[in-house]
Design a protein around this motif. Structure first.
Motif, PDB file in Angstrom:
ATOM      1  N   SER A 227      92.336  18.397  23.078  1.00  0.00           N
ATOM      2  CA  SER A 227      91.852  17.552  24.178  1.00  0.00           C
ATOM      3  C   SER A 227      90.468  17.142  24.453  1.00  0.00           C
ATOM      4  N   VAL A 228      89.639  18.319  23.954  1.00  0.00           N
ATOM      5  CA  VAL A 228      88.070  18.268  24.064  1.00  0.00           C
ATOM      6  C   VAL A 228      87.698  17.182  23.018  1.00  0.00           C
ATOM      7  N   ILE A 229      88.185  16.984  21.744  1.00  0.00           N
ATOM      8  CA  ILE A 229      87.979  16.194  20.904  1.00  0.00           C
ATOM      9  C   ILE A 229      88.346  14.548  21.293  1.00  0.00           C
ATOM     10  N   ALA A 230      89.501  14.622  22.052  1.00  0.00           N
ATOM     11  CA  ALA A 230      90.004  13.040  22.649  1.00  0.00           C
ATOM     12  C   ALA A 230      89.379  12.801  23.675  1.00  0.00           C
ATOM     13  N   PHE A 231      88.684  13.608  24.670  1.00  0.00           N
ATOM     14  CA  PHE A 231      87.802  13.438  25.803  1.00  0.00           C
ATOM     15  C   PHE A 231      86.664  13.099  25.359  1.00  0.00           C
ATOM     16  N   LEU A 236      84.345  10.948  28.022  1.00  0.00           N
ATOM     17  CA  LEU A 236      84.765  11.149  29.111  1.00  0.00           C
ATOM     18  C   LEU A 236      83.699  12.317  29.740  1.00  0.00           C
ATOM     19  N   ARG A 237      83.237  12.583  30.823  1.00  0.00           N
ATOM     20  CA  ARG A 237      82.308  13.477  31.322  1.00  0.00           C
ATOM     21  C   ARG A 237      83.112  14.804  31.469  1.00  0.00           C
ATOM     22  N   TYR A 238      82.381  15.610  31.235  1.00  0.00           N
ATOM     23  CA  TYR A 238      82.891  17.378  31.440  1.00  0.00           C
ATOM     24  C   TYR A 238      84.030  17.534  30.479  1.00  0.00           C
ATOM     25  N   ALA A 239      84.151  16.716  29.084  1.00  0.00           N
ATOM     26  CA  ALA A 239      84.847  16.995  28.107  1.00  0.00           C
ATOM     27  C   ALA A 239      85.292  18.379  27.810  1.00  0.00           C
ATOM     28  N   ALA A 240      84.275  19.099  27.516  1.00  0.00           N
ATOM     29  CA  ALA A 240      84.550  20.480  27.106  1.00  0.00           C
ATOM     30  C   ALA A 240      85.399  21.318  28.197  1.00  0.00           C
ATOM     31  N   LEU A 241      84.745  21.157  29.568  1.00  0.00           N
ATOM     32  CA  LEU A 241      85.449  21.822  30.603  1.00  0.00           C
ATOM     33  C   LEU A 241      86.855  21.518  30.824  1.00  0.00           C
ATOM     34  N   LEU A 242      87.082  20.009  30.874  1.00  0.00           N
ATOM     35  CA  LEU A 242      88.570  19.307  31.151  1.00  0.00           C
ATOM     36  C   LEU A 242      89.459  19.649  29.768  1.00  0.00           C
ATOM     37  N   GLY A 243      88.737  19.641  28.795  1.00  0.00           N
ATOM     38  CA  GLY A 243      89.779  20.174  27.410  1.00  0.00           C
ATOM     39  C   GLY A 243      89.904  21.623  27.553  1.00  0.00           C
ATOM     40  N   THR A 244      89.397  22.353  28.096  1.00  0.00           N
ATOM     41  CA  THR A 244      89.394  23.790  28.162  1.00  0.00           C
ATOM     42  C   THR A 244      90.483  24.168  29.206  1.00  0.00           C
ATOM     43  N   LEU A 245      90.505  23.523  30.279  1.00  0.00           N
ATOM     44  CA  LEU A 245      91.383  23.493  31.361  1.00  0.00           C
ATOM     45  C   LEU A 245      92.971  22.870  30.903  1.00  0.00           C
ATOM     46  N   VAL A 246      92.730  21.802  30.116  1.00  0.00           N
ATOM     47  CA  VAL A 246      94.473  21.627  29.547  1.00  0.00           C
ATOM     48  C   VAL A 246      94.691  22.590  28.584  1.00  0.00           C
ATOM     49  N   GLY A 247      94.096  23.061  27.766  1.00  0.00           N
ATOM     50  CA  GLY A 247      94.422  24.158  26.804  1.00  0.00           C
ATOM     51  C   GLY A 247      94.897  25.432  27.601  1.00  0.00           C
ATOM     52  N   LEU A 248      94.175  25.787  28.716  1.00  0.00           N
ATOM     53  CA  LEU A 248      94.792  26.911  29.496  1.00  0.00           C
ATOM     54  C   LEU A 248      96.033  26.501  30.453  1.00  0.00           C
ATOM     55  N   SER A 249      96.065  25.301  30.434  1.00  0.00           N
ATOM     56  CA  SER A 249      97.315  25.044  31.504  1.00  0.00           C
ATOM     57  C   SER A 249      98.444  25.325  30.919  1.00  0.00           C
ATOM     58  N   VAL A 250      98.779  25.338  29.508  1.00  0.00           N
ATOM     59  CA  VAL A 250      99.797  25.663  28.690  1.00  0.00           C
ATOM     60  C   VAL A 250     100.395  27.158  29.264  1.00  0.00           C
ATOM     61  N   ALA A 257     100.541  21.596  33.385  1.00  0.00           N
ATOM     62  CA  ALA A 257     100.218  20.041  32.966  1.00  0.00           C
ATOM     63  C   ALA A 257      99.999  19.262  34.140  1.00  0.00           C
ATOM     64  N   ALA A 258     100.940  19.339  35.340  1.00  0.00           N
ATOM     65  CA  ALA A 258     100.922  18.741  36.387  1.00  0.00           C
ATOM     66  C   ALA A 258      99.725  18.889  37.258  1.00  0.00           C
ATOM     67  N   LEU A 259      99.464  20.201  37.330  1.00  0.00           N
ATOM     68  CA  LEU A 259      98.143  20.580  38.048  1.00  0.00           C
ATOM     69  C   LEU A 259      96.830  20.138  37.587  1.00  0.00           C
ATOM     70  N   VAL A 260      96.773  20.398  36.157  1.00  0.00           N
ATOM     71  CA  VAL A 260      95.650  19.975  35.349  1.00  0.00           C
ATOM     72  C   VAL A 260      95.418  18.165  35.429  1.00  0.00           C
ATOM     73  N   THR A 261      96.280  17.652  35.758  1.00  0.00           N
ATOM     74  CA  THR A 261      96.339  16.005  35.667  1.00  0.00           C
ATOM     75  C   THR A 261      95.287  15.674  36.785  1.00  0.00           C
ATOM     76  N   ILE A 262      95.390  16.393  37.713  1.00  0.00           N
ATOM     77  CA  ILE A 262      94.402  15.984  39.172  1.00  0.00           C
ATOM     78  C   ILE A 262      93.062  16.123  38.727  1.00  0.00           C
ATOM     79  N   PRO A 263      92.456  17.072  38.181  1.00  0.00           N
ATOM     80  CA  PRO A 263      90.983  16.945  37.796  1.00  0.00           C
ATOM     81  C   PRO A 263      90.766  16.069  36.730  1.00  0.00           C
ATOM     82  N   VAL A 264      91.698  15.809  35.759  1.00  0.00           N
ATOM     83  CA  VAL A 264      91.422  14.762  34.594  1.00  0.00           C
ATOM     84  C   VAL A 264      91.458  13.589  35.138  1.00  0.00           C
ATOM     85  N   ALA A 265      92.307  13.109  35.984  1.00  0.00           N
ATOM     86  CA  ALA A 265      92.562  11.874  36.702  1.00  0.00           C
ATOM     87  C   ALA A 265      91.138  11.426  37.652  1.00  0.00           C
TER      88      ALA A 265
END
Length: 358
Positions: A227-231, A236-250, A257-265
């Motif tokens: 996720s960090v690499i893709a963002f 995308l701004r805050y790529a490291a933070l959002l990618g970390t959130l996506v990783g922890l969402s599992v 996955a549904a909850l983390v969609t909100i900050p990413v979007a």
């Protein structure tokens, strides 16, 4: 009805092994329910020990003694944790601070976009509906900010406890790994002699828990790094933070996955607007989640998870409500434990039937 319950009780708990298993289950549940906060360091140490037992065993196979292998693995693990803390945590903290500072602007932009929806789609939505949504969102944002502030203030008193944990947990992990055989034998000696079903459940769960913890760590790392690499590629701004959130969402199956969609979007919409780049971010994020659920999870958890998604979601809701984060983290193993318990009692019933027929 009474006769049915009596026959069910006799069938299930006439054997001392079944009673011992039930009492052990009730004792463990009461211990975690009433004293869960006190045993958190032990629980964390058990998780880490399960994670590190595999490399320790591999080093033993290469000829190292148990103590030397444990010491070497602990040094490597602590060095890795310190390296990640020093290298990643400052970046995540900086991005989190910037995101918090820009949150009011993001809320205002979202509010502006919502208020103009009736002009663009007058047949689908009206101004009153938009105002209700805007007021609700603003109230939730204010409530969330107050909760964050209160948590940050109350967490200051826990700094000393966390410092103690940082010392106690590595020590617990070291001795759990080094003295694994002795500790296991000590636990076995404490258990009653009627422990055949307990042993059956333990043997069924031991490898599953190890596979689950190791697989979950690998899943967090793989999904987070991807996720960090893709963002980052999509700028995308805050790529490291959002990618970390996506990783922890599992950690929370399906719901995370549904909850983390909100900050990413929200970040993508704030940065790009409702343009092609926004939809690119959403599509790539959806592809990552699809690959995680349909490719990565079956590969990592084929031996650890054999549960219907409905049971997994119910387990997340139930055990998460009981024990918070750790209930969510261990929702799948706990659900597997329930399944193993049912299998054990079913096996006991089949054994009784066969013995009667013979």
């Amino acid at each position: 009805m009474f006769e049915y319950l009596k026959s069910w009780y006799t069938r299930k708990f006439s054997d001392p092994h079944s009673v011992t298993l039930l009492l052990m289950l009730l004792f463990s549940a009461a211990l975690f329910y009433f004293f869960g906060a006190l045993v958190i360091p032990v629980l964390v140490a058990i998780v880490i020990a399960y994670l590190l037992d595999w490399p320790v065993c591999r080093m033993e196979q290469l000829g190292l003694g148990r103590t030397a292998a444990t010491a070497l693995v602990m040094v490597l693990f602590i060095s890795l944790v310190l390296g990640l803390t020093i290298g990643i945590i400052p970046t995540l903290w900086k991005q989190l601070s910037n995101l918090v500072q820009e949150t009011p602007s993001m809320v205002e932009q979202g509010k502006f976009w919502l208020l103009h929806l009736p002009e663009e789609y007058p047949t689908l939505i009206n101004a009153d509906q938009v105002k209700v949504v805007v007021n609700t969102v603003e109230a939730k944002v204010i409530e969330f900010g107050q909760k964050v502030l209160s948590v940050s203030l109350t967490s200051l008193k826990d700094v000393i406890a966390w410092l103690i944990y940082l010392i106690l947990v590595p020590l617990l992990v070291f001795f759990m790994l080094k003295d694994k055989t002795e500790l296991t034998q000590s636990v076995v000696q404490v258990l009653p002699k009627q422990r055949r079903l307990i042993s059956q459940v333990w043997h069924e769960m031991d490898q599953q828990i190890m596979n689950y913890i190791r697989g979950k760590v690998f899943e967090i790392i793989i999904v987070g790094v991807a996720s960090v690499i893709a963002f980052s590629i999509m700028d995308l701004r805050y790529a490291a933070l959002l990618g970390t959130l996506v990783g922890l969402s599992v950690l929370i199956p399906f719901v995370g996955a549904a909850l983390v969609t909100i900050p990413v979007a929200a970040v993508a919409m704030f940065q790009f607007g409702i343009e092609a780049q926004f939809w690119t971010v959403i599509i790539v994020y959806g592809i990552i989640q699809a690959l995680d659920g349909n490719v990565l999870v079956p590969l990592l958890f084929s031996e650890a998870v054999d549960l219907n998604p409905v049971f997994i979601i119910v387990a997340v809701l139930f055990f998460g409500g009981l024990w918070g984060f750790w209930g969510v983290f261990f929702a799948i193993p706990l659900a597997s434990l329930v399944k193993a318990l049912l299998n054990a009692w079913s096996t006991q019933r089949d054994t009784d039937v066969q013995s009667c027929q013979s």
